[in-house]
Design a protein around this motif. Structure first.
Motif, short mmCIF file in Angstrom:
data_model
loop_
_atom_site.label_atom_id
_atom_site.label_comp_id
_atom_site.label_asym_id
_atom_site.label_seq_id
_atom_site.Cartn_x
_atom_site.Cartn_y
_atom_site.Cartn_z
N ASN A 57 0.82 -1.21 0.00
CA ASN A 57 0.00 0.00 0.00
C ASN A 57 0.86 1.26 0.00
O ASN A 57 0.67 2.16 -0.81
CB ASN A 57 -0.94 0.00 1.21
N SER A 58 1.84 1.35 0.87
CA SER A 58 2.66 2.56 0.94
C SER A 58 3.64 2.64 -0.22
O SER A 58 3.94 3.72 -0.72
CB SER A 58 3.40 2.63 2.27
N ALA A 59 4.15 1.52 -0.68
CA ALA A 59 5.14 1.52 -1.75
C ALA A 59 4.53 1.92 -3.08
O ALA A 59 5.16 2.61 -3.88
CB ALA A 59 5.79 0.15 -1.85
N LEU A 60 3.30 1.50 -3.36
CA LEU A 60 2.69 1.77 -4.66
C LEU A 60 2.47 3.24 -4.91
O LEU A 60 2.45 3.68 -6.06
CB LEU A 60 1.36 1.03 -4.77
N GLU A 61 2.29 4.02 -3.88
CA GLU A 61 1.98 5.44 -4.07
C GLU A 61 3.10 6.22 -4.74
O GLU A 61 2.86 7.28 -5.28
CB GLU A 61 1.61 6.06 -2.73
N ARG A 62 4.30 5.71 -4.71
CA ARG A 62 5.40 6.45 -5.34
C ARG A 62 6.12 5.67 -6.44
O ARG A 62 7.14 6.08 -6.94
CB ARG A 62 6.39 6.92 -4.28
N ALA A 63 5.56 4.55 -6.85
CA ALA A 63 6.20 3.73 -7.88
C ALA A 63 6.08 4.38 -9.26
O ALA A 63 5.07 4.97 -9.59
CB ALA A 63 5.56 2.34 -7.91
N ASP A 64 7.14 4.24 -10.04
CA ASP A 64 7.14 4.67 -11.44
C ASP A 64 6.63 3.53 -12.33
O ASP A 64 6.02 3.77 -13.37
CB ASP A 64 8.55 5.05 -11.88
N VAL A 65 6.91 2.31 -11.92
CA VAL A 65 6.54 1.13 -12.69
C VAL A 65 6.15 0.01 -11.74
O VAL A 65 6.80 -0.18 -10.71
CB VAL A 65 7.73 0.62 -13.55
N GLN B 31 -4.01 -3.60 -12.66
CA GLN B 31 -5.19 -2.73 -12.66
C GLN B 31 -5.26 -1.89 -11.38
O GLN B 31 -5.56 -0.70 -11.44
CB GLN B 31 -6.46 -3.55 -12.82
N LEU B 32 -4.98 -2.50 -10.23
CA LEU B 32 -4.96 -1.75 -8.98
C LEU B 32 -3.88 -0.66 -9.00
O LEU B 32 -4.12 0.47 -8.57
CB LEU B 32 -4.71 -2.68 -7.79
N ALA B 33 -2.72 -1.03 -9.49
CA ALA B 33 -1.63 -0.05 -9.56
C ALA B 33 -2.04 1.15 -10.40
O ALA B 33 -1.81 2.30 -10.02
CB ALA B 33 -0.38 -0.71 -10.14
N LYS B 34 -2.64 0.89 -11.55
CA LYS B 34 -3.05 1.96 -12.48
C LYS B 34 -4.19 2.79 -11.90
O LYS B 34 -4.13 4.02 -11.87
CB LYS B 34 -3.55 1.35 -13.79
N ARG B 35 -5.26 2.12 -11.50
CA ARG B 35 -6.49 2.82 -11.15
C ARG B 35 -6.50 3.40 -9.75
O ARG B 35 -6.99 4.50 -9.53
CB ARG B 35 -7.68 1.88 -11.33
N LYS B 36 -5.99 2.66 -8.78
CA LYS B 36 -6.06 3.14 -7.40
C LYS B 36 -4.86 4.00 -7.04
O LYS B 36 -4.98 4.97 -6.29
CB LYS B 36 -6.16 1.96 -6.43
N PHE B 37 -3.68 3.65 -7.57
CA PHE B 37 -2.46 4.34 -7.15
C PHE B 37 -1.84 5.20 -8.25
O PHE B 37 -0.77 5.78 -8.05
CB PHE B 37 -1.45 3.31 -6.64
N ASN B 38 -2.48 5.26 -9.41
CA ASN B 38 -2.01 6.10 -10.52
C ASN B 38 -0.55 5.85 -10.92
O ASN B 38 0.18 6.78 -11.25
CB ASN B 38 -2.20 7.59 -10.20
N VAL B 39 -0.15 4.60 -10.91
CA VAL B 39 1.20 4.24 -11.35
C VAL B 39 1.26 4.46 -12.86
O VAL B 39 0.39 3.97 -13.59
CB VAL B 39 1.52 2.78 -10.99
#
Length: 124
Positions: free
Chosen positions: A40-48, A64-72
């Motif tokens: 949860n905390s790591a995804l918020e700043r991931a580039d990929v 899909q979660l990375a894209k939609r929820k965390f805007n990766v």
């Protein structure tokens, strides 16, 4: 660049190791409930986010979660069943890689480079 790799099997392990060797910042996530907070905390700043588990459904949902929820900005998924590549792309995964198709392309390329330049002239 910060990369999250989802799936700590052989592919995920070696991918993470090579990314680290090349200077990337990497977080490796495996199916372990204790790691959910880290995800949860790591995804918020991931580039990929790269999903390389052995399960297509897990890889698709992770991307899909990375894209939609965390805007990766970029998602990459290993697709185990080549028939699912189009589905992954349709559902928003940026790069869907079928290991089968990648290997097949490499084999055909290698075999083509080993054939005589003018095959029809070489045949009786």
């Amino acid at each position: 660049m910060y990369v999250i790799v989802i799936g700590g099997g052989k592919v995920g392990y070696y991918l993470s190791k090579h990314l680290l060797d090349r200077g990337y910042e990497v977080t490796l996530i495996e199916k372990d409930p204790r790691r959910a907070e880290v995800l949860n905390s790591a995804l918020e700043r991931a580039d990929v986010v790269v999903a390389v588990t052995g399960d297509d459904e897990d890889n698709l949902v992770a991307c899909q979660l990375a894209k939609r929820k965390f805007n990766v900005p970029k998602t990459v998924a290993r697709v185990n069943n080549p028939a699912n590549v189009r589905i992954f792309k349709t559902l928003g995964v940026d790069v869907a890689l079928s290991a089968t198709e990648v290997l097949l392309d490499l084999i055909e390329s290698e075999l083509a480079s080993k054939e005589p330049a003018n095959r029809s002239a070489a045949q009786p």
